[in-house]
Write an enzyme that holds these catalytic residues in place. Structure first.
Site, short mmCIF file in Angstrom:
data_model
loop_
_atom_site.label_atom_id
_atom_site.label_comp_id
_atom_site.label_asym_id
_atom_site.label_seq_id
_atom_site.Cartn_x
_atom_site.Cartn_y
_atom_site.Cartn_z
CG ASP A 34 -0.13 -0.02 2.41
OD1 ASP A 34 0.94 -0.42 2.26
OD2 ASP A 34 -0.81 0.28 3.56
CG HIS A 238 18.85 0.63 -20.89
ND1 HIS A 238 17.78 0.14 -21.43
CD2 HIS A 238 19.58 1.72 -21.15
CE1 HIS A 238 17.55 1.27 -22.43
NE2 HIS A 238 18.52 1.81 -22.26
CG ASP A 255 23.23 7.65 -19.13
OD1 ASP A 255 22.85 8.71 -18.98
OD2 ASP A 255 23.23 7.02 -20.32
CG ASP A 266 20.12 11.46 -20.84
OD1 ASP A 266 21.05 10.98 -20.30
OD2 ASP A 266 19.40 10.89 -21.83
CG HIS A 351 23.20 2.92 -28.52
ND1 HIS A 351 23.60 4.27 -28.82
CD2 HIS A 351 23.93 2.43 -27.90
CE1 HIS A 351 24.49 4.59 -28.03
NE2 HIS A 351 24.93 3.51 -27.51
CG HIS A 355 17.21 10.31 -26.44
ND1 HIS A 355 16.77 11.25 -25.51
CD2 HIS A 355 18.19 9.43 -26.00
CE1 HIS A 355 17.61 11.27 -24.32
NE2 HIS A 355 18.28 10.33 -24.57
CG HIS A 362 14.16 8.15 -24.39
ND1 HIS A 362 14.53 6.98 -25.00
CD2 HIS A 362 15.41 8.57 -23.43
CE1 HIS A 362 15.74 6.70 -24.59
NE2 HIS A 362 16.06 7.34 -23.73
CD GLU A 386 22.21 8.64 -25.85
OE1 GLU A 386 22.64 7.78 -24.85
OE2 GLU A 386 20.89 9.07 -25.80
CE1 TYR A 390 27.97 1.59 -24.70
CE2 TYR A 390 27.06 1.35 -26.77
CZ TYR A 390 27.25 1.88 -25.44
OH TYR A 390 26.59 3.30 -25.43
NE ARG A 414 25.44 5.87 -22.91
CZ ARG A 414 25.20 4.77 -22.25
NH1 ARG A 414 25.63 3.56 -22.72
NH2 ARG A 414 24.89 4.70 -21.15
CD GLU A 416 23.00 10.91 -23.02
OE1 GLU A 416 21.92 10.87 -23.49
OE2 GLU A 416 23.44 10.24 -22.07
#
Length: 435
Positions: A34, A238, A255, A266, A351, A355, A362, A386, A390, A414, A416
Site C-alpha cells: 500500500d 541499461h 549516465d 541527460d 543503438h 533522442h 526520451h 551519444e 561496447y 559512451r 553523451e
C-alpha cells in the site's frame, strides 16, 4: 509561468480547431503493497496546466461558448490532506490555474459529455490509465450512438500528441532556463563523481554522491535510474544495479541526469578509475569522441535528423576497421544488413546516436515523417548526441568478421551531451563536463 501556460493553452485551443481534447493526470503507481511511488504528473497534462496533483482531468473545448478550458480536481478535504498533503481545491484551482470552469473530480461523468459534444473529433491519448481509457470510450460510444438525433459530437478519436509534440519540441526561453538549471546541477554531480571515483570504491557510493547533489541543489531527483557502470558493466546499456566494487584499470561509465521542475538533463561520461587509460581503452575512447564530434557537427537547422547518426556510424566503422575489430569495405559495412539492423558494426554499436530531450527524457516528437523522409532540425529543439562502443566479454563477431582479441573485451565507452539547435548551428549545453 502563468503567462507561459496561458500562451500554451491558447495555442493548443487554436490548433484543436473544431475538436475537443481530454487529458487525465497520471495514475498513482504502487511501489509495494500500500506504498506509492512519488507522484510524477503526466507530461502533456503538466505542459498544458502546470498542475501536479493526481486524480485530475483537463478538457479543452474551443467551440464551447463559455468554457474552453475546464478542470476537474480533487476538492479540499482536511481528513485526507492530513495523510497525503494539501490539495489546491476547486476554488483555488480556478483562480491560480486560469481555467474557465473547475469542478470536483467526482462530477466528471455529470459534466464531461456536455463538453465532448462540442467537438467533431475527440483528442485523447490511450495511455497507462486503463480505467480512464474505458471511461473515455464509454462516453465516446454513447455520444456516437446518439449523434444521428443530436447532430453534434465527436465522429472520430485522434491522439493529441499529433498537435502537442511539435509544440513541446520547440523549447521556449522559460523551458530552456529550466533545462539549463537541470544541466548545471548534473554537471556538478558528474564533476564530483570524477573527483571521488577510485579503485576500491563501490558503484553505489558514486551513485549516492551524484543523487545527493541532485537533491542538494534543489532538483527533483534523478531524471532516470542512474547508470554507474564500472569494468564490463559498461557494456550493459541499461545497467542500474550499481553494486560492483571498482578495480584499478577499470573504466567507469556514468549516465546520470537531474530532473528540475519536470525538465531533464541527460549526460554520459566515461573515464579511467585510476586516472589513466590503457592503450586499448584510449583507442576506443578517442574513437567514440571523434564520432561524437562528427555527429554534433551535423546538428544544424534544416539538417535531416539521420545525418547525426550517419556521421557517428561512419567514424566508428572506419575506426573499428583501423583497429582490426572489423574488416571490409566501409560502405558495405555500413549498409549491408541495414534493412534488418544486422550490420556487422552493431556488435559494438547497437543503438541510435540520440533522442529528443525535454519534459520526458526520451521526449515526444517524430524522427521520421515516413519510411524515407526524416524530420529536419529546427531552432529550439534539444536532443542528445551519444555514440558508444561496447565490446562485451562474451561478444560474438558477425560471420566473416575477425575474432575479438581478449585485450578489447570488457571495454565500454559512451559520451553523451545535450545539444540545443540554434538559428545558426547548435549549442552544447553540457560542455562544462570534461571529455
Amino acid at each position: 509561468m502563468k503567462a507561459e501556460y496561458r500562451q500554451r493553452q491558447q495555442q493548443f485551443l487554436e490548433k484543436l480547431g473544431t475538436g475537443v481534447a481530454v487529458f487525465c493526470s497520471a495514475p498513482r503507481a504502487i511501489m509495494h503493497n500500500d506504498v506509492d511511488y512519488n507522484f510524477r504528473q503526466e507530461s502533456n497534462f503538466y505542459y498544458l496546466t502546470g498542475f501536479n496533483e493526481p486524480e485530475a482531468v483537463a478538457v479543452f473545448a474551443p467551440s464551447h461558448p463559455e468554457h474552453r478550458y475546464v478542470l476537474f480536481v480533487q476538492p479540499k478535504d482536511l481528513s485526507q490532506e492530513i495523510w497525503t498533503g494539501a490539495r489546491l481545491g476547486v476554488e483555488a484551482a480556478k483562480e491560480q490555474l486560469g481555467a474557465d470552469a473547475v469542478y470536483p473530480i467526482g462530477e466528471l461523468d455529470q459534466h464531461l459529455s456536455h463538453y465532448l459534444e462540442t467537438g467533431d473529433t475527440l483528442y485523447y491519448h490511450f495511455g497507462h490509465h486503463e480505467a480512464f481509457n474505458q471511461k473515455i470510450l464509454k462516453h465516446y460510444q454513447r455520444l456516437l450512438a446518439t449523434l444521428p438525433k443530436r447532430g453534434t459530437g465527436p465522429r472520430a478519436i485522434a491522439d493529441p500528441s499529433l498537435i502537442l509534440a511539435p509544440m513541446r519540441q520547440i523549447k521556449s526561453p522559460a523551458e530552456l532556463e529550466l533545462m539549463r538549471r537541470a544541466i548545471a546541477i548534473t554537471v556538478e554531480a558528474h564533476q564530483r563523481a570524477n573527483e571521488i571515483a577510485a579503485p576500491g570504491r563501490w558503484e553505489y557510493e558514486i551513485q549516492a554522491e551524484i543523487e545527493h547533489i541532485f537533491r542538494l541543489r534543489g532538483g527533483d531527483g534523478a531524471a532516470y535510474p542512474s547508470i554507474v557502470a564500472s569494468g564490463a558493466n559498461a557494456c550493459v546499456l541499461h545497467y542500474t544495479e550499481n553494486q560492483r566494487q571498482m578495480q584499478a584499470g577499470d573504466l567507469l561509465l556514468i549516465d546520470a541526469g537531474c530532473a528540475y521542475q519536470y525538465y531533464n538533463a541527460d549526460i554520459t561520461r566515461t573515464f579511467a578509475v585510476s586516472g589513466q587509460f590503457t592503450g586499448e581503452q584510449k583507442a576506443i575512447y578517442d574513437l567514440v569522441l571523434a564520432a561524437q564530434q562528427a555527429a554534433i557537427a551535423q546538428v544544424k537547422p534544416g539538417h535531416p535528423y539521420n545525418h547525426i547518426h550517419d556521421a557517428a556510424v561512419r567514424v566508428i566503422v572506419e575506426g573499428l576497421v583501423d583497429l582490426g575489430l572489423l574488416q571490409g569495405d566501409i560502405d558495405t559495412l555500413i549498409n549491408e544488413g541495414k534493412e534488418t539492423n544486422s550490420q556487422a558494426y552493431r556488435t559494438f554499436f547497437m543503438h541510435g546516436t540520440g533522442h529528443w530531450l525535454g519534459l520526458d527524457v526520451h521526449d515526444v516528437g517524430l524522427y521520421k515523417h515516413n519510411k524515407e523522409t526524416w524530420v529536419t532540425l529546427q531552432p529550439g529543439q534539444v536532443l542528445t548526441v551519444e555514440p558508444g562502443i561496447y565490446i562485451h566479454p562474451e561478444a560474438t563477431p558477425t560471420e566473416g568478421q575477425p575474432d575479438i582479441d581478449d585485450r578489447w573485451r570488457g571495454i565500454g565507452v559512451r559520451i553523451e551531451d545535450d545539444v540545443l539547435v540554434t538559428t545558426t548551428g547548435c549549442e552544447v549545453l553540457t560542455a562544462a563536463v570534461p571529455k
